[in-house]
Design a protein around this motif. Structure first.
Motif, PDB file in Angstrom:
ATOM      1  N   ILE A 125      25.681 -25.388  39.538  1.00 20.45           N
ATOM      2  CA  ILE A 125      24.560 -24.874  40.316  1.00 20.45           C
ATOM      3  C   ILE A 125      24.387 -25.706  41.586  1.00 20.45           C
ATOM      4  O   ILE A 125      24.176 -26.911  41.519  1.00 20.45           O
ATOM      5  CB  ILE A 125      23.257 -24.905  39.498  1.00 20.45           C
ATOM      6  N   ILE A 126      24.505 -25.055  42.729  1.00 18.96           N
ATOM      7  CA  ILE A 126      24.283 -25.694  44.020  1.00 18.96           C
ATOM      8  C   ILE A 126      22.907 -25.263  44.502  1.00 18.96           C
ATOM      9  O   ILE A 126      22.648 -24.075  44.680  1.00 18.96           O
ATOM     10  CB  ILE A 126      25.351 -25.262  45.051  1.00 18.96           C
ATOM     11  N   HIS A 127      22.018 -26.206  44.713  1.00 21.08           N
ATOM     12  CA  HIS A 127      20.642 -25.855  45.053  1.00 21.08           C
ATOM     13  C   HIS A 127      20.538 -25.258  46.451  1.00 21.08           C
ATOM     14  O   HIS A 127      19.864 -24.253  46.660  1.00 21.08           O
ATOM     15  CB  HIS A 127      19.740 -27.087  44.937  1.00 21.08           C
ATOM     16  N   GLY A 128      21.150 -25.877  47.426  1.00 19.27           N
ATOM     17  CA  GLY A 128      21.149 -25.354  48.782  1.00 19.27           C
ATOM     18  C   GLY A 128      20.061 -25.899  49.679  1.00 19.27           C
ATOM     19  O   GLY A 128      20.140 -25.793  50.901  1.00 19.27           O
ATOM     20  N   ASP A 129      19.026 -26.490  49.104  1.00 21.91           N
ATOM     21  CA  ASP A 129      17.923 -27.042  49.910  1.00 21.91           C
ATOM     22  C   ASP A 129      17.304 -28.222  49.185  1.00 21.91           C
ATOM     23  O   ASP A 129      16.118 -28.224  48.862  1.00 21.91           O
ATOM     24  CB  ASP A 129      16.880 -25.950  50.182  1.00 21.91           C
ATOM     25  N   LEU A 130      18.116 -29.228  48.936  1.00 21.36           N
ATOM     26  CA  LEU A 130      17.645 -30.389  48.189  1.00 21.36           C
ATOM     27  C   LEU A 130      16.769 -31.275  49.074  1.00 21.36           C
ATOM     28  O   LEU A 130      17.252 -31.958  49.970  1.00 21.36           O
ATOM     29  CB  LEU A 130      18.830 -31.203  47.670  1.00 21.36           C
ATOM     30  N   THR A 131      15.480 -31.239  48.819  1.00 23.30           N
ATOM     31  CA  THR A 131      14.535 -32.163  49.432  1.00 23.30           C
ATOM     32  C   THR A 131      13.588 -32.621  48.327  1.00 23.30           C
ATOM     33  O   THR A 131      13.494 -31.990  47.268  1.00 23.30           O
ATOM     34  CB  THR A 131      13.706 -31.500  50.554  1.00 23.30           C
ATOM     35  N   THR A 132      12.864 -33.690  48.569  1.00 23.01           N
ATOM     36  CA  THR A 132      11.935 -34.175  47.558  1.00 23.01           C
ATOM     37  C   THR A 132      10.717 -33.252  47.415  1.00 23.01           C
ATOM     38  O   THR A 132       9.931 -33.409  46.482  1.00 23.01           O
ATOM     39  CB  THR A 132      11.466 -35.605  47.870  1.00 23.01           C
ATOM     40  N   SER A 133      10.578 -32.275  48.323  1.00 15.21           N
ATOM     41  CA  SER A 133       9.508 -31.280  48.194  1.00 15.21           C
ATOM     42  C   SER A 133       9.858 -30.193  47.196  1.00 15.21           C
ATOM     43  O   SER A 133       8.981 -29.434  46.764  1.00 15.21           O
ATOM     44  CB  SER A 133       9.211 -30.639  49.555  1.00 15.21           C
ATOM     45  N   ASN A 134      11.137 -30.094  46.825  1.00 14.62           N
ATOM     46  CA  ASN A 134      11.584 -29.036  45.922  1.00 14.62           C
ATOM     47  C   ASN A 134      11.785 -29.516  44.492  1.00 14.62           C
ATOM     48  O   ASN A 134      12.502 -28.890  43.705  1.00 14.62           O
ATOM     49  CB  ASN A 134      12.854 -28.387  46.463  1.00 14.62           C
ATOM     50  N   PHE A 135      11.154 -30.630  44.173  1.00 16.08           N
ATOM     51  CA  PHE A 135      11.087 -31.120  42.797  1.00 16.08           C
ATOM     52  C   PHE A 135       9.628 -31.469  42.495  1.00 16.08           C
ATOM     53  O   PHE A 135       8.936 -32.049  43.336  1.00 16.08           O
ATOM     54  CB  PHE A 135      11.962 -32.358  42.590  1.00 16.08           C
ATOM     55  N   LEU A 136       9.188 -31.118  41.309  1.00 18.36           N
ATOM     56  CA  LEU A 136       7.818 -31.401  40.898  1.00 18.36           C
ATOM     57  C   LEU A 136       7.812 -32.397  39.750  1.00 18.36           C
ATOM     58  O   LEU A 136       8.754 -32.464  38.957  1.00 18.36           O
ATOM     59  CB  LEU A 136       7.110 -30.113  40.441  1.00 18.36           C
ATOM     60  N   ILE A 137       6.733 -33.144  39.676  1.00 18.70           N
ATOM     61  CA  ILE A 137       6.521 -34.059  38.565  1.00 18.70           C
ATOM     62  C   ILE A 137       5.099 -33.822  38.059  1.00 18.70           C
ATOM     63  O   ILE A 137       4.158 -33.712  38.854  1.00 18.70           O
ATOM     64  CB  ILE A 137       6.741 -35.521  38.997  1.00 18.70           C
ATOM     65  N   GLU A 138       4.944 -33.698  36.752  1.00 20.14           N
ATOM     66  CA  GLU A 138       3.653 -33.295  36.203  1.00 20.14           C
ATOM     67  C   GLU A 138       2.674 -34.448  36.026  1.00 20.14           C
ATOM     68  O   GLU A 138       1.479 -34.223  35.903  1.00 20.14           O
ATOM     69  CB  GLU A 138       3.857 -32.576  34.868  1.00 20.14           C
ATOM     70  N   ASN A 139       3.158 -35.673  35.994  1.00 18.97           N
ATOM     71  CA  ASN A 139       2.247 -36.807  35.836  1.00 18.97           C
ATOM     72  C   ASN A 139       2.859 -37.995  36.545  1.00 18.97           C
ATOM     73  O   ASN A 139       3.612 -38.752  35.956  1.00 18.97           O
ATOM     74  CB  ASN A 139       2.014 -37.116  34.353  1.00 18.97           C
ATOM     75  N   TYR A 140       2.538 -38.145  37.814  1.00 12.16           N
ATOM     76  CA  TYR A 140       3.238 -39.145  38.614  1.00 12.16           C
ATOM     77  C   TYR A 140       2.868 -40.576  38.240  1.00 12.16           C
ATOM     78  O   TYR A 140       3.578 -41.510  38.569  1.00 12.16           O
ATOM     79  CB  TYR A 140       2.987 -38.906  40.107  1.00 12.16           C
ATOM     80  N   LYS A 141       1.760 -40.776  37.542  1.00 14.92           N
ATOM     81  CA  LYS A 141       1.361 -42.130  37.157  1.00 14.92           C
ATOM     82  C   LYS A 141       1.983 -42.518  35.818  1.00 14.92           C
ATOM     83  O   LYS A 141       1.302 -42.959  34.902  1.00 14.92           O
ATOM     84  CB  LYS A 141      -0.158 -42.235  37.076  1.00 14.92           C
ATOM     85  N   TYR A 142       3.287 -42.358  35.728  1.00 18.63           N
ATOM     86  CA  TYR A 142       3.918 -42.595  34.432  1.00 18.63           C
ATOM     87  C   TYR A 142       4.620 -43.943  34.360  1.00 18.63           C
ATOM     88  O   TYR A 142       5.160 -44.302  33.337  1.00 18.63           O
ATOM     89  CB  TYR A 142       4.949 -41.506  34.131  1.00 18.63           C
ATOM     90  N   SER A 143       4.612 -44.726  35.432  1.00 20.96           N
ATOM     91  CA  SER A 143       5.379 -45.969  35.411  1.00 20.96           C
ATOM     92  C   SER A 143       4.795 -46.991  34.442  1.00 20.96           C
ATOM     93  O   SER A 143       5.481 -47.893  34.003  1.00 20.96           O
ATOM     94  CB  SER A 143       5.446 -46.576  36.820  1.00 20.96           C
ATOM     95  N   GLU A 144       3.501 -46.830  34.106  1.00 19.07           N
ATOM     96  CA  GLU A 144       2.906 -47.736  33.124  1.00 19.07           C
ATOM     97  C   GLU A 144       3.529 -47.527  31.748  1.00 19.07           C
ATOM     98  O   GLU A 144       3.576 -48.420  30.927  1.00 19.07           O
ATOM     99  CB  GLU A 144       1.388 -47.494  33.065  1.00 19.07           C
TER     100      GLU A 144
END
Length: 292
Positions: A125-144
């Protein structure tokens, strides 16, 4: 369908939230481009809708997290899909981690991003528009607690391509598409996260290499008919007769404009062929070579 609320508009489409039978869902509606000939515009819009739907289906089959598609309407050029109310883009997550000086969060997010892209490519699968805007994260405060999140949600497959056993394509074409995918991400990352460029080369690309080289065998076992498997197997057993570049297999230069480099001992791994092509793409930009 009830009233809809516009939450985002891009160059190709508008994104709405719709309350449908008490459930919020997303409507992605492609709008006409007035500068294009009407017939051509309809054809391009239809092709991109089909590409997005097929890519989303392939991702589901490959256990890559993407929005569930509920319905599609080619008359209104709309795709109705799952809404993630608690998600933010990876772009925003990187920015928040950076503001908080959360190095663990930044590295963890970069690592997951690299592995996610590797999974896409391993499955053809070739995405064609790989930017960090085209990925979502549901809980960004997970580093703890790094175990709270192990995957990202990939979105916006309108420019995607994919390869399977029904297609006859050249090895160099698949390598080119994967390399361009990485190049687009690299340029977007440098532009959007200019103070985190070391994460691109030291975390994201290394995680991508790990995913491509270490987990490709698992893809082969689960989908023996995948064309990419046959192609990469050919790559691993033969030397490509590629005289377009003087760059050796033993050294790949990353982020040369920042005067930084990483040397990878390629040893004819699956990723080595992709990174050789990526080095060529960096030299000429996204333009394809026109030979023959």
């Amino acid at each position: 369908m009830s009233e809809k609320k516009l939450i985002k508009q891009g160059a190709e489409s508008r994104i709405y939230i719709i309350d449908h039978l008490g459930q919020n869902i997303i409507q992605k509606e492609r709008f006409p481009k007035k500068y294009r000939i009407e017939q051509l515009d309809k054809m391009i819009t239809k092709q991109r809708m089909k590409a997005e739907l097929k890519a989303l289906s392939k991702c589901h089959n490959a256990n890559i997290k993407v929005p569930i598609v509920y319905n599609s309407d080619f008359k209104t050029h709309s795709i109705f899909m799952e809404y993630f109310p608690n998600a933010i883009t990876v772009k925003d997550a990187f920015n928040k981690f950076n503001i908080d000086n959360d190095k663990i969060g930044i590295e963890r997010l970069g690592n997951i991003l690299g592995h996610t892209i590797g999974k896409l490519h391993n499955n053809g699968i070739i995405h064609g528009d790989l930017t960090t805007s085209n990925f979502l994260i549901e809980n960004y405060k997970y580093s703890e607690n790094p175990n709270t999140i192990s995957e990202l949600i990939t979105i916006d497959f309108g420019l995607s391509r994919f390869f399977d056993s029904s297609q006859n394509v050249f090895i160099s074409s698949i390598l080119e598409d994967k390399a361009v995918d990485l190049y687009v991400l690299e340029r977007a990352f440098i532009s959007t996260h200019s103070d985190l460029t070391d994460i691109m080369e030291n975390v994201i690309l290394k995680a991508y290499i790990s995913e491509v080289d270490n987990n490709f065998g698992n893809i082969k076992k689960s989908n023996p008919n995948l064309l990419v498997d046959n192609i990469l197997q050919t790559q691993l057993n033969t030397n490509l007769n590629d005289n377009e570049s003087d760059i050796s297999d033993d050294e790949i230069i990353i982020n040369d404009k920042l005067n930084k480099s990483i040397n990878y001992n390629t040893n004819k791994t699956a990723s080595s062929f992709i990174f050789k092509k990526l080095a060529e793409v960096r030299l000429r930009g996204r333009k394809r070579t026109m030979v023959g």
